[in-house]
Design a protein around this motif. Sequence first.
Motif, PDB file in Angstrom:
ATOM      1  N   SER A  29     -37.063  31.637  40.777  1.00  0.00           N
ATOM      2  CA  SER A  29     -37.314  31.950  42.180  1.00  0.00           C
ATOM      3  C   SER A  29     -36.590  33.239  42.557  1.00  0.00           C
ATOM      4  N   ASN A  80     -41.581  31.474  42.165  1.00  0.00           N
ATOM      5  CA  ASN A  80     -41.579  31.429  43.616  1.00  0.00           C
ATOM      6  C   ASN A  80     -40.942  32.702  44.173  1.00  0.00           C
ATOM      7  N   CYS A 109     -39.788  34.457  47.819  1.00  0.00           N
ATOM      8  CA  CYS A 109     -39.537  34.246  49.236  1.00  0.00           C
ATOM      9  C   CYS A 109     -39.161  35.576  49.865  1.00  0.00           C
ATOM     10  N   THR A 111     -44.225  33.359  51.262  1.00  0.00           N
ATOM     11  CA  THR A 111     -43.629  32.662  52.402  1.00  0.00           C
ATOM     12  C   THR A 111     -42.482  33.481  52.980  1.00  0.00           C
ATOM     13  N   TYR A 139     -39.153  33.663  55.511  1.00  0.00           N
ATOM     14  CA  TYR A 139     -38.096  32.856  56.120  1.00  0.00           C
ATOM     15  C   TYR A 139     -37.231  33.753  56.989  1.00  0.00           C
ATOM     16  N   GLU A 164     -30.683  30.137  54.658  1.00  0.00           N
ATOM     17  CA  GLU A 164     -30.490  28.693  54.802  1.00  0.00           C
ATOM     18  C   GLU A 164     -31.799  27.943  55.007  1.00  0.00           C
ATOM     19  N   SER A 165     -32.832  28.622  55.422  1.00  0.00           N
ATOM     20  CA  SER A 165     -34.134  27.990  55.674  1.00  0.00           C
ATOM     21  C   SER A 165     -34.915  27.709  54.398  1.00  0.00           C
ATOM     22  N   ILE A 166     -34.493  28.303  53.290  1.00  0.00           N
ATOM     23  CA  ILE A 166     -35.216  28.152  52.028  1.00  0.00           C
ATOM     24  C   ILE A 166     -34.785  26.861  51.346  1.00  0.00           C
ATOM     25  N   ASP A 167     -35.768  26.018  51.005  1.00  0.00           N
ATOM     26  CA  ASP A 167     -35.486  24.793  50.257  1.00  0.00           C
ATOM     27  C   ASP A 167     -35.297  25.150  48.792  1.00  0.00           C
ATOM     28  N   GLY A 168     -34.372  24.497  48.134  1.00  0.00           N
ATOM     29  CA  GLY A 168     -34.150  24.747  46.711  1.00  0.00           C
ATOM     30  C   GLY A 168     -33.184  25.893  46.492  1.00  0.00           C
ATOM     31  N   THR A 169     -33.130  26.325  45.249  1.00  0.00           N
ATOM     32  CA  THR A 169     -32.197  27.391  44.882  1.00  0.00           C
ATOM     33  C   THR A 169     -32.944  28.692  44.627  1.00  0.00           C
TER      34      THR A 169
END
Length: 66
Positions: free
Chosen positions: A5, A34, A36, A48, A50, A54-59
């Motif tokens: 990611s 992924n 972001c 996507t 953000y 902090e709004s991102i799920d996962g690492t």
Amino acid sequence: MFPKSIAVFGEGDKEAPLADIVINNILSAGYKGNICSVGSKTGIKGVTVYSDLESIDGTIDLGILS
């Protein structure tokens, strides 16, 4: 070892922000993980967006500041 990611920081409201160029280059290189975008109101090519990390799920394996 390749990142699973990537977060690109610096998306802005400019006409052609550096982050857009970075994301386009990553996608053009065939990256399948992924991506972001952090900091913009609009996305690019289905990436996507953000408002903050902090709004991102996962690492995130790799962060790019632009």
